[in-house]
Design a protein around this motif. Sequence first.
Motif: not given
Length: 388
Positions: A158-165
């Motif tokens: 499971x590979x996740x990336x955290x995005x920012x506004x």
Amino acid sequence: LHVGHATHARLAGLARAHGASLFMVVQAALAALLTREGAGTDIPIGTPVAGRTDESLDDLVGCFVNTLVLRTDTGGDPSFTDLLDRVRRTGLAAYSHQDVPFEHLVDVLNPARSAARHPLFQVLLSLHHAADLPVELPGLRVRAEETRSRSAKFDLLFRLAERNTPDGGPGGLEGGVEYSTDLFDRSTAEGLVTRFERLLDAVAADPGRRIWRLDILPPAERERVLTGWNATERPLPPATLPELFEAQVARTPDAVAVAGEGVTLSYAELDAWAAKLVRALTGRGAGPERVVAVVLPRSVELVVALLAVLKSGAAYLPVDPALPAERVRILLDEARPVCVLDDVDGVRNPRPEAASAARTVPLSPSHPAYVLYTSGSTGTPKGVVVPH
């Protein structure tokens, strides 16, 4: 795999409220999902760590990445917040030993090795910040090149990336799941992704809910599991057990029906033997709405006796010969059988009485087929009458 910005914001707030990181929240959710999917309650999850705990490595070019094993206990159906607290405690303890090389850990633990799986965990989780980090080197133009592997290193990754506004707020989580095609097909992996997304939404909405109460099934799958797979009702044939048995005798008279103690009976032989005993039973009053007690050891004769009682129209009352005499007395006093079959030799060589006759009262599926008694551990044993 996609988690919306609103869920991302609530998950980040949940992490702050419990002194945890967002990664710990996602790890707890993944462990809960794996438990719900049948992986048990001791869930080891691998994760990569940078391996740069020493400040002297900050400006050094090189790969110091290590693999950490995070063991998660999901037992006892905890609330998600309780599970998060467990993950936080075990995670902090694990991070304090993150400099131990993974290869050394494997050597020390020396697990049973197999070329089919990773030695200490089969599921890996990574979560990183997706902001572009500028890399400047004198005299060079630098850009990131993504690479793709054609083989899976783990059962599931499971590979996740955290995005920012643009203003720095939570912008959602994005990523994907890599799976071993030896174990999963694409639809199965997609189902895992869907359930993981729904579980994260459920956690964000109600983190105090127990993990087995979190809603992870989409409406179509819920309908299939609860309704579609359980639509097994069929019309019952309007037949009694003796009728069904006699139909089988007609279909396969020579097939083996009973085998035991060196004796083998075909369906035709079993039917003929039981028929002899039926005449003896009817001569003693056996018939519909009557009970015949059978006190015989496990044997071919026991099968013959039970079938004969059913063919006579009576209901059989099985009584274990090893029961205490007082227990047997209670059963017989309560059931009031017309006779008791307790002699193996009598089953082998039944003696029909002169007045014996075939059953004349029609047998219906609603007539009793057998009677079973409760253990009596909380009082007097109670009889349960089971119809055909």
